[in-house]
Enzyme design. Sequence first.
Site, mmCIF file in Angstrom:
data_model
loop_
_atom_site.group_PDB
_atom_site.id
_atom_site.type_symbol
_atom_site.label_atom_id
_atom_site.label_comp_id
_atom_site.label_asym_id
_atom_site.label_seq_id
_atom_site.Cartn_x
_atom_site.Cartn_y
_atom_site.Cartn_z
ATOM 1 N N CYS A 104 0.808 -1.220 0.000
ATOM 2 C CA CYS A 104 0.000 0.000 0.000
ATOM 3 C C CYS A 104 0.837 1.264 0.000
ATOM 4 C CB CYS A 104 -0.964 -0.005 1.176
ATOM 5 S SG CYS A 104 -0.165 -0.320 2.746
ATOM 6 N N HIS A 137 -1.841 0.594 7.029
ATOM 7 C CA HIS A 137 -2.236 0.921 5.669
ATOM 8 C C HIS A 137 -1.818 2.350 5.353
ATOM 9 C CE1 HIS A 137 -4.384 0.273 2.014
ATOM 10 N NE2 HIS A 137 -5.287 1.227 2.243
ATOM 11 N N ASP A 149 -8.111 5.790 -2.284
ATOM 12 C CA ASP A 149 -7.256 4.677 -1.863
ATOM 13 C C ASP A 149 -6.828 3.890 -3.086
ATOM 14 O OD1 ASP A 149 -5.943 2.607 -0.723
ATOM 15 O OD2 ASP A 149 -7.502 2.114 0.734
#
Lengths: 660, 305
Positions: free
Chosen positions: A409, A453, A469
């Site tokens: 991520c 994250h 995202d």
Amino acid sequence: MRGFEPRPLGTGRVLALLGAIAALLLPHATRIPLWISTATGVAFAVRALFAWRGYGMPPQWILAALAVASAGGIWFSYGALFGRDAAVALLILMLSLKLMELRSTRDALVLIVLGYFLAITDFLYSQTIATALYLVTCVWCITACLVAFQYRSQQPRAVPALRASAVMLAQAAPLMLVLFVLFPRVQGPLWGLPQATSSGVTGLSDSMSPGSLSNLSLSDGVAFRVDFAAPVPALGRLYWRGPVMWDFDGRTWRAGESPGAGISGIDTIGEPIRYTVTLEAHEMRWLFALDVPAQIVEGSRLTGDLQLIAGRPVRNRLRYDMSSHLDYRFGLAEDAVNLQRARRLPRGFNPRSVALADQWRSAGASPRAIVQQALSMFRQQPFFYTLVPPELGRDSVDEFLFDTRRGFCEHFASSFVVLMRAAGLPARVVTGYQGGVLNPLGDYLMVRQSEAHAWAEVWIENEGWIRVDPTAAVSPQRIEAGIAAAIPDGEPLPLLVRTGNPWLRQMRFGIDAMANGWNQWVLGYSPDRQMRLFQRVGFSDANWHNLVIALMVATGVVLGALSLVVMRRLRRSATDPLVGAWNALSRKLATASPKLARQAHEGPETYLMRAAAAFPQTREALQRICRLYADARYGPAPSPTSAKDLARLVRALHLEAGGH
Amino acid sequence: MNRDLSPVLDAVGGIVLGKQRAIRLTIACLLARGHLLIEDLPGVGKTTLAHALARALGLDFQRIQFTSDLLPADVLGVSVFERETGTFKFHPGPVFTQVVLADEVNRATPKAQSALLEAMEEHQVTIDGVTRRLPEPFFVIATQNPSHQTGTFPLPESQLDRFLMRIELGYPDAAAERALLAGSERRDLIEHLAPALDATRFTQLQQAARKVHVAPALLDYLQALIAHTRHSPDFVIGLSPRAGLSLLNAARAWAFLDDRGAVLPEDMQAVLPSVVGHRLHIASGTSRLSSDALAARLIAEVPVP
């Protein structure tokens, strides 16, 4: 010269005692300096050898010299004789020396009491369930030693001693619970001592470079646990905000200075959702909350980029109530300085990415369209979500976007924000945790380090900061089903995070539910909780006065109940009607004259003579009663009606006043 | 009081004055087929008691004075070569009798002591490979001086354990002493004492005493007493199973003396000091208790079921 030769202790008992105390010392072994653990180990070995070979103890003057030397050594090592560490070390050394004085039962009892004290000192360092279980086992063993030293035999068997010890501890358990629940609490951490529980807890930090989050994801540790008042929202909506990264130097993102308070810029929609977070110590100041927090925790503040910052680093487990709006608009009127900062990129890095973004901007696309273009790039080109991305060189974003295309991520968030900034849109990286695992056993959400994250926020005119995202574009599963579902098989995810083995998963949930209960109800049993518990059972005021009264009453009840059980067991023979009638005689005589109660060791004949001396007029009746009892109880052929007859005789007995 | 044994008690009581309880314990000990150890200072009537008892029960009596140069052969007997027949002929020692008085047993060496003690245990002696039965009934009444006196070899625990009872006589009270001083020579009295029983009858009485009933409640009591000595820190060594059996048999004999068909807790309490006194050892550290005080404490601490 001593007046008597002490009773020999018995090798087995001494060795058992040494073992039990050594087990209590074991957790300290890593915390004390090497010279102390070595000295202690030598002392135990020497004493065990003495016991085994039956040698005499060293003379007093050697021990005195060693005691002084130990105190000096402690002073040298710690610079003090007091304070937690020095005092524990001193206790351990003096206890080791006391072993050399272990001659009589009395010395053994002193050692055992010191052992109990030692058990408490272990809790000064660690209060986990494992520590508690270990110490309970140790206390069980040392209590068995205490029992064994009460036996006359020098070689008592271990099993009866252990059983007696277990029974005694079980009897003490209700009392312990009463004391735990009712003993007046003081505010502050357990034991009222400054704690250093950091123990290398890793968590999010204020910088992010490729690999930092994927390393964190390998940790199985729990970051925090959340109790929702209402049903848990969909996992995909759970973005726990942590450090916000503004500044990029080409490789590493840094949080830098957060802009000032900006809660005024939030427009919220609908009712907030309420929950309680129990945050593990992480030595940093972030408190985690869902975007966007509707309130702040006492002693903390909300920054302009919506980070919740505590007044001091979180060194102890912290429990706070929170509420958040999941639907919101934020930062419509963002300060121009901040927007300028959110567009800044280091010169001379990642030329290919900058060129790509320039191309988008010069095509005249709207900000929304640019965001969509970047996302569709991630979606359409062969990007992979993986915990083991390849190493990246100087132009990390270029290499990732155009060459390797494998990342975690932080790679996606970082490259996305770089693209946005290059395209002239204000953007920033937000780190935190995403999702969590619902523990069905405790009905709470576990958020572990593996849920760490990073995502992006882009500022768009008239819309404010919106969350984008990019990971979700590549691996929607990561966001909707959690990390375990998103990582391909064979990658080094923590074993227990994997969903594969349902039995392991269940066990994992069970253990965590237990740990959570322990944290909430044992370690987190604060004055506040004590007060609430009191209110729930109907006492409005849990002040010291009331607590002490409640404590005394409850202790009395527990002790009373225990005594009843024990007495009933002792009196079980009294259920025999014959013995009942016999005891009735004793009661009757005792009411006439307290001295005439039968003593436990008096047989019927002896008792008869004593009673008849006090009541000569009733001698015959008493004689009949005693003979009847003696025949029935000790005779060869007791009459089946003797119990009834005896009861009748005792009832008919008239003790004339003035008999003595 | 038992019809047959009451005259014995009276007869012995007429000679050993003011010692009713000790005499009764002695008879109970013999009734329970046990050997007796009398521990006291010289001159308080140990020998007289033993001799009078043997006489009153109608049993043969021999006295062995133990000295430091006593040899086993002096106790057991010796085989002598006879020239006429060309064989060895066994000359039985003083142990071949029904009542042996082993006087001052702790003055002899352990070797001589053990010769007697083997005879006590087995009721037989083995000399030159030949085992010879001792007469029945067979009792040893041993006397010993308090062991702190010089020139004594204290009996070890294992040998003390072979004595069913140990009693102390102590000084007589003033009235008894006056009667003793005013009366005639004890030796003459014993000489003229008419036996109240004979060996056969006494053996029958022993068998009858064995049949005295013992209720389960009493066995509970006995076990509680034994368990207490094993678990209480006051006692260094607990009572052995043999001590338990001894206590039971002595209590039976005591009840039989009282002409009762069942043992009461009181019977056990009555014989307990004599039976366990020499078997218990006091834990050092607790105050120095006499064996009587220790037995009294044992009785006081164990409830009667």
